[in-house]
Design a protein around this motif. Structure first.
Motif, PDB file in Angstrom:
ATOM      1  N   UNK A  35      92.520   6.493   4.600  1.00  0.00           N
ATOM      2  CA  UNK A  35      92.655   7.958   4.629  1.00  0.00           C
ATOM      3  C   UNK A  35      93.192   8.494   5.946  1.00  0.00           C
ATOM      4  N   UNK A  36      93.550   7.608   6.850  1.00  0.00           N
ATOM      5  CA  UNK A  36      94.208   8.058   8.085  1.00  0.00           C
ATOM      6  C   UNK A  36      95.686   8.248   7.759  1.00  0.00           C
ATOM      7  N   UNK A  37      96.005   9.405   7.195  1.00  0.00           N
ATOM      8  CA  UNK A  37      97.305   9.602   6.535  1.00  0.00           C
ATOM      9  C   UNK A  37      98.282  10.471   7.313  1.00  0.00           C
ATOM     10  N   UNK A  38      97.916  10.848   8.515  1.00  0.00           N
ATOM     11  CA  UNK A  38      98.806  11.711   9.312  1.00  0.00           C
ATOM     12  C   UNK A  38      99.241  12.939   8.522  1.00  0.00           C
ATOM     13  N   UNK A  39      98.298  13.594   7.921  1.00  0.00           N
ATOM     14  CA  UNK A  39      98.617  14.790   7.154  1.00  0.00           C
ATOM     15  C   UNK A  39      99.042  15.902   8.114  1.00  0.00           C
ATOM     16  N   UNK A  40     100.147  16.586   7.805  1.00  0.00           N
ATOM     17  CA  UNK A  40     100.561  17.697   8.673  1.00  0.00           C
ATOM     18  C   UNK A  40      99.419  18.707   8.814  1.00  0.00           C
ATOM     19  N   UNK A  43     101.844   7.958  -1.856  1.00  0.00           N
ATOM     20  CA  UNK A  43     102.271   6.576  -1.657  1.00  0.00           C
ATOM     21  C   UNK A  43     101.547   5.954  -0.475  1.00  0.00           C
ATOM     22  N   UNK A  44     101.408   6.728   0.609  1.00  0.00           N
ATOM     23  CA  UNK A  44     100.729   6.198   1.793  1.00  0.00           C
ATOM     24  C   UNK A  44      99.271   5.863   1.471  1.00  0.00           C
TER      25      UNK A  44
END
Lengths: 767, 246
Positions: free
Chosen positions: A487-492, A572-573
């Motif tokens: 869940x470390x997805x670099x979400x904006x 996808x990530x």
């Protein structure tokens, strides 16, 4: 010269020059005018009675006109002091370790041959030093300029790089012209010229040709060890990929070189972690100095393995250490085999299938329930494409062939699968498989998984009866979820960015976390066991890993009008990360060993760096590291380390024997195990320099021939035969001009010519 | 043996995958929604009950759990993203898409949407082809091959049925290895239409009720394609399908 200067000792040369500042075209015009004046004046005296009179007047007129033209050009005498500059002569001395080897069996070393040649040619060297500026460079890898100019070298270099030495000779900035290069070497290059086999047509490798073109000088050489018989059997090259795939054939290529009296069939063995895999034989001997053997191997297990190629040590073998080559290859699974079972098709099924089929590393086997018992069964079988759900085959015979099993909104009850749930649990706990349960109306408690073997795998407790809610919500990351690889997805927008993602329409109700369960995403309002209810959670179950997703609308992350989420490829990530974590991708391990170098020489310090991460994938400061090193020979030993604030610990260690050293790190934090990692360090039996030690006179000779130099084998060879370019550059250090036209003599000459000419014409009656 | 187990065993013995009904407590928003494309001009609302009828048939025939009602979405509306399957029906020319409509449709189709253009007249299909060529300018319109998985995603179909049989094939635009746009000339949705009293609104010719059944089957296959793509092209299914086709 004394006539013009009071200090003639300051000059050693003179010349005439013109000091006029008129441009060349003006001087040309003056000369042309003078010539025209001569022709015109001669026309006036051509009718004289006697040739003597004509010659006398013509000579006087020509002399006067020439003197006048010269006066315009301002002739001068230039005194100058000229210095002739000495050219450079570069001497390259090979100080690699192979120069320590005997020139031939029972003889002195190659470097001794070089020293002896210097001693015997001392007078010639003195003569050369008078004629040139002699620069001496010692080279192995990077050339070093020698201050003494004597061959007092310490042959300890771990490589021979002839090109680097020649390039250094070409790089001079002193301004002196290069007269030539003299190389003292055995020619056993093991860098860019190692694989070069000089051809009779003189073709050169591109880089060598470029260096020789820049040198523009002959490169001569004296070959050490070239005259004697040298015996060595060596594995000169091994070619293998850094990684290969399980059950896929990989090629390992080894080049065997034989020198001296070695001939016949030579066995070449390939070993994996010390176990013999294959043997090949190569025929070596006269005209077959070098042969290549190929091994085709299909590794059966994933991991990092040490492979060894070896040949026997023959009688008189100069370097037994180069008969063995160790190297490591990381064997990885070629594809992740995924079993995707869905209790119904939906857009969530479709987008997950789309992700899995697009991923080239996934081999997908899927079974989707397209029709339930509540649906219409009146259509004849021949008109539909549905097939039987092969539960028995999948969950007994085939289960172990998968790496990951996904139950997607799937209830086991209708398919008489209860008996197989224990197989799924064993697949995870004992075989190390991955398992994912994705939510929906048929999943979790709704699928009656409570108190089943599969339910016990999950990171969360399950209620006994069906439970879900259809209220929209935005899942939010927990502290662990912000760092966990899934869940470390670099979400904006960081953690707040989760609130801007599409809302999830409903969730399966679950209980509190089980021991070892970690919540990654939680419900913003619902509670379970006094804490926010986990929505996405993970757990280590035995050897395997489990992921629970209490929603069946993650597809909204992949398909919505929100550009930011789409561009971040969030969906996808998420799934790519999840699969990697579930199959224990080594890159996502909580303990990571990093070696400064994968291969070192004996006694060369090997740096080992260990990174420990806690269960939330934060660097773990203060973690205890138990490092077990099993050296190539001898007993394993243990080092106890502790990680620093960055979660890292470091050790430097020197291997005393060649082979493969296994390094195993086990990390724990406050008594709780974090994980383990293992790596392999290759300790070379001999440095790269000692892998190829046979003299290469052919290389030295080819370079000499291509550059216009000469090759001579030691101990013979004369410096007098070397072609060297002579100095060409002369430098003017001092200069002084003395005008000739403005002296009284010059003016008197002009006046005399004109006056005598006038007098004669008067006397002869031509006025 | 319990009834459920009996039924499950019966399904397996029949060679069919079968399961009991779902709990369906996640709410309508989690169900598959069929969308109707409300383009400008023409008659976008010409088949008002067709998608409801298809949803009912899906519930009756398959495990797909669609919402009972459909969604109207304009080409430039973000609502379009609530569904991955939209139908454009009509019989007349339409107004050209504006830039925002083109941009939104392109994103929707590129992200995974499937647009079914179902014409009751050639002028409508022609107009939609003209506009879709502007939306996906690099993708050609080609004939959909009979071997395409769309003809076997649930039912094994060998014809292209609808209210009429003007053209026995469909055309398509494929993006990224999947169908993005389907063009039907046979008024498939017209065959699904019922009036308020449950009476079929249009006669189906020349095949009558059998042809109407085939039109529904094609509708089911389109929805199955939307929810599991090329699943029926998986190797495990091929021998069964080939045997049944024979």
């Amino acid at each position: 010269m004394q006539f013009f200067t009071d200090h003639p000792e300051l000059y050693n040369d003179w010349k005439f020059s013109l000091l006029s500042e008129l441009p060349p075209w003006a001087l040309f015009f003056v000369a042309a005018a003078g010539l025209a004046a001569i022709v015109w004046s001669l026309r006036g005296v051509r009718d004289l009675r006697t040739p003597r009179r004509f010659a006398g007047l013509a000579a006087l007129r020509i002399a006067a006109i020439v003197l006048l033209v010269l006066a315009v050009c301002e002739p001068a005498l230039t005194l100058q002091r000229i210095t002739h500059i000495k050219n450079r002569l570069v001497v390259l001395l090979d100080e690699s370790r192979s120069m320590e080897l005997p020139a031939a069996a029972g003889q002195a070393s190659r470097i001794a041959q070089v020293r002896d040649h210097f001693d015997r040619n001392a007078s010639q060297w003195d003569a050369l030093r008078n004629r040139f500026v002699v620069e001496t460079w010692r080279f192995s890898s990077r050339p070093v300029k020698s201050s003494s100019g004597n061959p007092e070298v310490n042959p300890a270099g771990n490589t021979t790089d002839l090109l680097a030495g020649l390039a250094e000779a070409a790089n001079d900035t002193s301004g002196r012209k290069l007269s030539g290069v003299i190389i003292y070497s055995d020619g056993a290059d093991n860098e860019k010229l190692a694989a070069w086999e000089p051809s009779p047509n003189g073709e050169l490798p591109g880089e060598l040709k470029g260096v020789l073109d820049r040198l523009k000088a002959p490169v001569s050489s004296f070959g050490a060890g070239a005259g004697g018989v040298f015996t060595d059997l060596a594995i000169s090259r091994v070619a293998a990929d850094d990684f290969a795939f399980v059950r896929n054939t990989m090629e390992i290529e080894a080049e065997i070189e034989a020198h001296g009296a070695i001939r016949g069939q030579i066995p070449v063995e390939l070993l994996e972690d010390g176990a013999l895999l294959a043997t090949r034989e190569v025929l070596l001997g006269e005209g077959r100095r070098k042969e290549t053997v190929k091994f085709s191997v299909a590794p059966q297990r994933a991991g990092k393995f040490v492979y060894t190629v070896r040949t026997p040590v023959v009688s008189g073998d100069a370097v037994p250490g180069n008969n063995v080559r160790n190297f490591s290859i990381k064997i990885i699974r070629d594809k992740v085999r995924v079993l995707h079972v869905a209790g119904a098709t939906s857009l969530d099924t479709r987008f997950l299938r789309q992700h899995l089929t697009r991923n080239p590393n996934v081999d997908l086997i899927s079974f989707y329930i397209l029709r339930t018992t509540d649906d219409d069964f009146s259509i004849p079988e021949r008109e539909i494409s549905l097939i039987q759900f092969p539960t028995r085959e999948l969950f007994t015979q085939q289960l172990k062939t998968f790496d990951l099993v996904i139950f997607h909104n799937f209830d086991y009850g209708p398919y008489q699968m209860k008996q197989y749930l224990a197989n799924v649990a064993r697949f995870v706990r004992e075989d190390g498989g991955g398992f994912v349960m994705i939510g929906g109306p048929r999943s979790f408690a709704n699928g009656q998984y409570a108190m089943t073997a599969v339910g016990d795998l999950l990171p969360v407790e399950l209620p006994f009866s069906a439970a879900d809610t259809d209220a929209d919500f935005h899942p939010r990351p927990t502290q662990a979820g912000r760092n966990h690889p899934i869940t470390n997805l670099n979400i904006p927008g960081g953690p707040d960015g989760w609130m801007k993602l599409p809302a999830m329409p409903g969730v399966n109700i679950v209980g509190a976390l089980r021991p070892g369960g970690i919540a990654l995403l939680e419900h913003p309002t619902l509670q379970a066991g006094g804490a926010p209810m986990p929505v996405v959670s993970v757990r280590e179950a035995g050897k395997g890993r489990v992921l629970a997703i209490g929603m069946d609308a993650l597809w909204r992350w992949a398909f919505n009008g929100d550009n930011a989420a789409a561009e971040a490829r969030l969906y996808d990530a998420f799934w790519a990360n999840a699969i990697r974590w579930l199959i224990r991708d080594p890159d996502l391990a909580p303990v990571v060993i990093s070696l400064d170098k994968p291969e070192v020489d004996i006694n060369e310090p090997a740096g080992v760096d260990i990174l420990a991460l806690d269960r939330s994938y934060h660097p773990a400061p203060g973690a205890d590291i138990r490092l077990t090193i099993t050296p190539p020979e001898g007993d394993p030993f243990v080092k106890e380390l502790q990680t620093g604030p960055d979660g890292r610990a470091r050790l430097s260690w020197e291997a005393k024997s060649p082979g493969a050293a296994r390094i195993r790190a086990a990390a724990s934090l406050k008594g709780e195990a974090l994980g383990e990692a293992e790596d392999v360090l290759i300790v070379r039996p001999a440095s790269r320099e000692m892998q190829r030690v046979a003299p290469r006179p052919d290389v030295l000779e080819a370079i000499a021939r291509a550059s216009g130099g000469v090759y001579q084998p030691l101990p013979d060879g004369s410096l007098d035969r070397l072609p060297l370019l002579d100095p060409e550059i002369a430098r003017v250090d001092r200069k002084e001009h003395h005008p000739l036209w403005n002296t009284w003599i010059f003016l008197a000459l002009i006046a005399a010519c004109l006056g005598v000419e006038w007098f004669l014409r008067r006397k002869w009656g031509y006025l | 043996m319990k009834r459920r187990e009996f039924l499950g065993a019966a399904a397996l013995s029949l060679g069919l995958a079968a399961a009991p009904g779902s709990a369906r407590a996640f709410g309508n928003k989690n169900r598959l929604v069929l969308a109707r494309l409300m383009y400008r001009g023409g008659d976008p609302g010409s088949r008002p009950s067709a998608l409801r009828r298809l949803a009912a048939e899906l519930i009756h025939r398959t495990s797909v759990d669609p919402a009972g009602d459909y969604l109207d979405a304009a080409p430039d509306s973000p609502r379009l993203f609530q569904s991955a399957l939209a139908f454009a029906t009509g019989s007349m020319d339409i107004q050209p898409f504006n830039d925002e409509e083109i941009r939104n449709l392109r994103r929707w189709l590129g992200g995974g949407g499937l647009l079914v253009v179902d014409g009751a007249a050639d002028v409508f299909v022609g107009a939609m082809k003209r506009e879709m060529a502007r939306v996906l300018p690099d993708i050609p319109i080609t004939e959909l091959k009979r071997e395409h998985v769309l003809y076997k995603t649930f039912y094994l179909i060998s014809t292209q049925p609808g209210r009429t049989l003007r053209k026995p094939w469909m055309e398509c635009m494929e993006a990224d290895g999947r169908l993005a746009v389907l063009f039907s000339h046979n008024d498939m949705t017209g065959a699904w239409e019922r009036d308020e009293f449950g009476v079929w609104r249009y006669d189906v010719s020349p095949g009558g009720q059998a042809q109407r059944e085939m039109a529904f089957r094609m509708g089911v296959n389109v929805v199955m394609y939307t929810t599991c793509l090329h699943y029926k092209d998986d190797q495990v299914h091929l021998p069964f399908i080939l045997r049944r086709r024979r």
